[in-house]
Design a protein around this motif. Structure first.
Motif, mmCIF file in Angstrom:
data_model
loop_
_atom_site.group_PDB
_atom_site.id
_atom_site.type_symbol
_atom_site.label_atom_id
_atom_site.label_comp_id
_atom_site.label_asym_id
_atom_site.label_seq_id
_atom_site.Cartn_x
_atom_site.Cartn_y
_atom_site.Cartn_z
ATOM 1 N N HIS A 280 0.861 -1.178 0.000
ATOM 2 C CA HIS A 280 0.000 0.000 0.000
ATOM 3 C C HIS A 280 0.899 1.230 0.000
ATOM 4 C CE1 HIS A 280 -3.939 -1.943 1.484
ATOM 5 N NE2 HIS A 280 -3.077 -2.920 1.243
ATOM 6 N N SER A 281 0.675 2.143 -0.924
ATOM 7 C CA SER A 281 1.494 3.354 -0.954
ATOM 8 C C SER A 281 0.612 4.595 -0.871
ATOM 9 C CB SER A 281 2.347 3.406 -2.231
ATOM 10 O OG SER A 281 1.545 3.571 -3.390
ATOM 11 N N PHE A 282 1.185 5.649 -0.282
ATOM 12 C CA PHE A 282 0.457 6.892 -0.054
ATOM 13 C C PHE A 282 1.372 8.081 -0.321
ATOM 14 C CE2 PHE A 282 -1.381 3.616 2.529
ATOM 15 C CZ PHE A 282 -2.743 3.837 2.489
ATOM 16 N N ALA A 283 0.772 9.167 -0.753
ATOM 17 C CA ALA A 283 1.489 10.441 -0.885
ATOM 18 C C ALA A 283 0.625 11.515 -0.247
ATOM 19 C CB ALA A 283 1.761 10.774 -2.346
ATOM 20 N N ASN A 284 1.157 12.179 0.766
ATOM 21 C CA ASN A 284 0.405 13.180 1.526
ATOM 22 C C ASN A 284 -0.935 12.623 2.010
ATOM 23 O OD1 ASN A 284 2.567 14.711 0.827
ATOM 24 N ND2 ASN A 284 1.422 16.396 -0.049
ATOM 25 N N SER A 285 -0.878 11.395 2.511
ATOM 26 C CA SER A 285 -2.012 10.676 3.088
ATOM 27 C C SER A 285 -3.061 10.254 2.067
ATOM 28 C CB SER A 285 -2.692 11.492 4.206
ATOM 29 O OG SER A 285 -1.798 11.686 5.287
ATOM 30 N N THR A 286 -2.791 10.459 0.778
ATOM 31 C CA THR A 286 -3.696 10.019 -0.284
ATOM 32 C C THR A 286 -3.204 8.695 -0.845
ATOM 33 O OG1 THR A 286 -4.314 12.280 -0.886
ATOM 34 C CG2 THR A 286 -4.639 10.582 -2.556
ATOM 35 N N VAL A 335 3.766 -0.975 3.801
ATOM 36 C CA VAL A 335 3.117 0.318 3.614
ATOM 37 C C VAL A 335 4.226 1.356 3.454
ATOM 38 C CG1 VAL A 335 1.558 2.049 4.545
ATOM 39 C CG2 VAL A 335 1.160 -0.366 5.047
ATOM 40 N N VAL A 336 4.138 2.127 2.379
ATOM 41 C CA VAL A 336 5.111 3.195 2.097
ATOM 42 C C VAL A 336 4.342 4.510 2.026
ATOM 43 C CG1 VAL A 336 6.800 4.099 0.468
ATOM 44 C CG2 VAL A 336 6.601 1.624 0.803
ATOM 45 N N SER A 337 4.714 5.450 2.862
ATOM 46 C CA SER A 337 4.039 6.748 2.899
ATOM 47 C C SER A 337 5.070 7.858 2.735
ATOM 48 C CB SER A 337 3.298 6.919 4.234
ATOM 49 O OG SER A 337 2.763 8.225 4.358
ATOM 50 N N VAL A 338 4.834 8.731 1.767
ATOM 51 C CA VAL A 338 5.696 9.896 1.596
ATOM 52 C C VAL A 338 4.862 11.153 1.776
ATOM 53 C CG1 VAL A 338 7.336 8.744 0.069
ATOM 54 C CG2 VAL A 338 5.377 9.929 -0.920
ATOM 55 N N LYS A 339 5.492 12.174 2.300
ATOM 56 C CA LYS A 339 4.856 13.482 2.420
ATOM 57 C C LYS A 339 5.783 14.499 1.778
ATOM 58 C CE LYS A 339 2.140 12.013 6.359
ATOM 59 N NZ LYS A 339 1.897 12.054 7.820
ATOM 60 N N LEU A 340 5.226 15.245 0.823
ATOM 61 C CA LEU A 340 6.042 16.117 -0.018
ATOM 62 C C LEU A 340 5.501 17.535 -0.001
ATOM 63 C CD1 LEU A 340 5.204 13.382 -2.127
ATOM 64 C CD2 LEU A 340 7.512 14.043 -2.753
ATOM 65 N N ALA A 341 6.414 18.493 -0.104
ATOM 66 C CA ALA A 341 6.000 19.889 -0.181
ATOM 67 C C ALA A 341 5.376 20.200 -1.532
ATOM 68 C CB ALA A 341 7.197 20.806 0.067
ATOM 69 N N HIS A 342 5.853 19.523 -2.586
ATOM 70 C CA HIS A 342 5.380 19.834 -3.941
ATOM 71 C C HIS A 342 5.045 18.549 -4.699
ATOM 72 C CE1 HIS A 342 6.777 23.883 -3.091
ATOM 73 N NE2 HIS A 342 7.963 23.401 -2.809
ATOM 74 N N PRO A 343 3.977 17.856 -4.332
ATOM 75 C CA PRO A 343 3.651 16.609 -5.021
ATOM 76 C C PRO A 343 3.147 16.864 -6.442
ATOM 77 C CG PRO A 343 1.883 17.203 -3.534
ATOM 78 C CD PRO A 343 2.990 18.194 -3.289
#
Length: 395
Positions: A280-286, A335-343
């Protein structure tokens, strides 16, 4: 919880750095009602639920910025939704030259830009469109802001303000409550699924350790509360529920943030003997259901590390071919979750992440932390590699 039903306010809340000047205006909201699928994905149940997630996303942004630790979601008796958070509260001051309040601008204008809802280094949702889209697609919406020593309210119909932003009684609380009823003339269904909403809200609690998210259904009364301080490790434990099948316990977990604080990575993973594997992967909780750069970075590092470990410990000979990527992930729940300033996403519903720097950083973090774990857990590491070798197809 306060007597008014709003989450209690955490201490040391600062509101000064989040003002009307942060919000950039590009165009009005009529396009949303003309093409709702472009903004919430569909006019069916998926789009209906996406409305909830957009409002919740604003509250999660407040949590990620360090200003909220509780979100309360309610399916109201009339079939609407109410979302309350204990963050700073939407800005209420008017901005020249229009004299329009920041609340109204956020709820009626499309605020595309590099820093949506700004004041945030990281933001989820539709990137500056979410609250406006929800308002435009609702037959009615009410916003309540607790900020600057007072409670403020305003009402809308189909995205248009029908009252001015009005200052009410004094209060020491902070936060925002948004209540809306989706427009029955736009959506094919108006009934929210308690189970679907609870699943997503629990997911957000896993992804944002320390955030408490509650869901109450006033149709029947079925409250639930999700709070997972262990974050992604707890998420993996839920996805991988049979302890007797685990090849190692607890789950491997690590996190890191780059020096510029523009990308943070969290990973939790655990191999078992029974499943074909689940990522399961996520970017900024999406949820990024179509993957993207962060998944590619994870898979590249994982495949290389397992092959390197197997060769260093004599489990593969010099003449053996590398273990293929599919076999490496056999039995792995991750589970891989990233949070980015500029997705940068593909598609309006943000299902695939395109940022190359996210892939590079995830790969770097996984190589560093997973190598360390494998080297310090030799017995478990060898069990994992043997499981993978058994799953490797003959060539």
């Amino acid at each position: 919880m306060t007597e008014s039903g709003n989450p209690a306010q955490p201490a040391n809340v600062s509101v000064n750095e989040y003002t009307a000047a942060h919000i950039q205006v590009l165009e009005g909201h009529e396009a949303i009602r003309r093409r709702p699928g472009m903004y919430v994905g569909s006019t069916g149940e998926r789009g209906l639920h996406h409305m909830v997630y957009e409002v919740v996303s604003y509250a999660v942004d407040e949590h990620m910025a360090g200003h909220a630790d509780a979100i309360d979601v309610t399916i109201t008796a009339d079939g609407g939704i109410r979302v309350a958070d204990n963050g700073r509260g939407l800005p209420v001051e008017a901005e020249e030259p229009t004299g329009t309040s920041a609340v109204e601008r956020e709820l009626t204008e499309l605020n595309f830009g590099s820093q949506p809802h700004t004041g945030y280094g990281v933001s989820g949702g539709l990137g500056g469109v979410g609250l406006c889209a929800v308002n435009a697609l609702s037959s009615r919406l009410t916003v309540e802001v607790r900020r600057d020593g007072h409670r403020w309210t305003q009402e809308y119909r189909k995205g248009v303000a029908v009252t001015a932003l009005t200052r009410k009684e004094e209060t020491s609380e902070h936060g925002t409550t948004i209540a809306f009823l989706p427009d029955a003339g736009i959506f094919e269904t108006g009934r929210f699924s308690f189970a679907a909403l609870s699943e997503r809200l629990q997911e957000l609690a896993f992804l944002n350790g320390g955030l408490a998210v509650s869901l109450t259904d006033e149709r029947p009364q079925r409250p639930v509360r999700h709070h997972h301080p262990d974050g992604l490790r707890a998420y993996v434990a839920r996805l991988n529920p049979y302890p007797a099948s685990h090849l190692h316990s607890p789950a491997i977990g690590f996190e890191s943030e780059n020096e510029s604080r523009t990308i943070s990575v969290q990973v939790a993973m655990q191999w078992n003997i029974w499943s074909p594997g689940e990522l399961h992967s996520f970017a900024n909780s999406t949820r990024t259901r179509e993957g993207g750069a962060h998944e590619e970075g994870f898979r590249t590092a994982l495949t290389d590390l397992v092959n390197d470990y197997a060769r260093r410990h004599g489990m593969l000979s010099a003449d053996d071919e590398d273990i293929p990527a599919g076999a490496v992930r056999e039995g792995l729940t991750a589970v891989v979750s990233v949070k980015l300033a500029h997705p940068v996403f593909e598609g309006s519903t943000r299902t695939r992440l395109r940022n190359p720097d996210a892939g590079t950083y995830v790969e770097e973090v996984v190589r560093t932390h997973l190598t360390d774990w494998l080297d310090h857990h030799q017995k478990e590491a060898e069990s994992i590699v043997r499981r993978i070798l058994r799953a490797t197809p003959p060539r």
